[in-house]
Design an enzyme around this catalytic site. Structure first.
Site, short mmCIF file in Angstrom:
data_model
loop_
_atom_site.label_atom_id
_atom_site.label_comp_id
_atom_site.label_asym_id
_atom_site.label_seq_id
_atom_site.Cartn_x
_atom_site.Cartn_y
_atom_site.Cartn_z
N ASP A 108 0.89 -1.15 0.02
CA ASP A 108 -0.26 0.03 -0.01
C ASP A 108 0.86 1.09 -0.11
OD1 ASP A 108 0.83 -0.70 2.56
OD2 ASP A 108 -0.78 -0.15 3.47
N ASP A 111 7.43 3.45 3.28
CA ASP A 111 7.69 4.58 3.93
C ASP A 111 9.19 4.76 4.30
OD1 ASP A 111 8.15 6.58 6.15
OD2 ASP A 111 6.60 5.86 7.55
N LYS A 139 6.75 7.37 0.31
CA LYS A 139 7.24 8.50 1.04
C LYS A 139 8.62 8.75 0.77
CE LYS A 139 3.85 8.01 4.87
NZ LYS A 139 3.60 8.25 6.14
N PHE A 160 1.32 11.52 7.01
CA PHE A 160 0.69 10.57 7.38
C PHE A 160 -0.61 10.51 6.63
CE2 PHE A 160 -2.09 7.36 9.72
CZ PHE A 160 -1.31 6.53 10.03
N VAL A 161 -0.98 9.28 6.01
CA VAL A 161 -2.07 9.38 5.31
C VAL A 161 -2.95 8.01 5.74
CG1 VAL A 161 -1.48 10.18 2.98
CG2 VAL A 161 -0.67 7.80 3.51
P1 IMP Z 1 8.01 0.83 6.10
O1 IMP Z 1 8.51 -0.48 6.75
O2 IMP Z 1 8.41 1.76 7.03
O3 IMP Z 1 8.14 1.02 4.76
O4 IMP Z 1 6.29 0.83 6.38
C1 IMP Z 1 5.43 0.39 5.68
C2 IMP Z 1 4.16 -0.06 6.29
O5 IMP Z 1 3.80 1.02 7.64
C3 IMP Z 1 3.07 0.03 5.31
O6 IMP Z 1 2.89 -1.08 4.82
C4 IMP Z 1 1.95 0.60 6.32
O7 IMP Z 1 1.22 -0.51 6.83
C5 IMP Z 1 2.44 1.38 7.47
N1 IMP Z 1 2.55 2.94 6.96
C6 IMP Z 1 3.41 3.60 6.59
N2 IMP Z 1 2.96 4.94 6.45
C7 IMP Z 1 1.52 4.78 6.63
C8 IMP Z 1 0.85 6.10 6.54
O8 IMP Z 1 1.07 7.14 6.33
N3 IMP Z 1 -0.55 5.44 6.98
C9 IMP Z 1 -0.97 4.29 7.37
N4 IMP Z 1 0.09 3.40 7.30
C10 IMP Z 1 1.29 3.60 7.05
#
Ligand code: IMP
Length: 181
Positions: A108, A111, A139, A160-161
């Site tokens: 989805d 980040d 992001k 944040f979304v």
């Molecule tokens: P990463 O491991 O930091 O890349 O984070 C990925 C996961 O964090 C995504 O699959 C989401 O479940 C959650 N996540 C990251 N940013 C957001 C946001 O802005 N809104 C909601 N969930 C997020």
């Protein structure tokens, strides 16, 4: 959670503003599927969608895929590692073998990219023949130093979304538009 006729929405204690309308999301999803249809025209695809956030995106994307494909929905289970690096995660829910398969991970949002990096490592160790990623949102931190994401829908800064599968503290996944803080 309160809906209103305006472009803002209240979830728990936070007000979110509409960022991307459902029609724009649908258009983008169709575009991503077209690229995948073209790039993978000679290969079968094994999609691996990361729950929970990607369920809505995965459903809409697959309606536009015209190539023979499978899909498996997986989660990354967190558990405390003994190392000082903190939490380790392991893939679970993958019921079919990915050995020798052309895998496309469906995310989805990317980040920091940590989730995706771990997922790619796990799928490689399970013998996937090739691995690409499609993410609806990405992001800034991931853009700067995350793993490669071949297909990206929308680029974001660090806000944040919520909505279209993404939650804020458990709520908001049902919204058809995407909202930001
Ligand atoms: P990463 O491991 O930091 O890349 O984070 C990925 C996961 O964090 C995504 O699959 C989401 O479940 C959650 N996540 C990251 N940013 C957001 C946001 O802005 N809104 C909601 N969930 C997020």
């Amino acid at each position: 959670m309160q809906h209103s006729a305006t472009d803002s929405i209240l979830i728990h204690d936070r007000t979110f503003l509409r960022l991307i309308q459902h029609s724009a999301i649908q258009k983008k999803v169709r575009g991503l599927a077209e690229q995948i249809n073209s790039d993978y025209k000679d290969r079968n695809i094994f999609f691996v969608a990361i729950l929970n956030g990607s369920f809505m995106f995965a459903a809409d994307l697959l309606k536009n895929i015209q190539i023979e494909c499978r899909i498996s929905f997986v989660k990354l289970a967190s558990y405390k590692g003994t190392r000082s690096t903190g939490q380790l995660k392991a893939i679970f829910g993958l019921e079919e073998s990915v050995f020798g398969q052309h895998v496309i991970i469906i995310e989805d949002i990317v980040d920091t990219g940590l989730t995706l990096t771990k997922m790619i490592e796990d799928l490689k160790s399970l013998g996937a023949q090739s691995i690409d990623t499609v993410s609806l949102l990405r992001k800034k931190p991931a853009r700067e130093k995350g793993p490669e994401v071949k297909y990206v829908g929308f680029e974001l800064e660090q806000e944040f979304v919520v909505g279209y599968g993404l939650d804020y503290d458990g709520l908001g996944r049902n919204l058809s538009d995407i909202y930001h803080t």
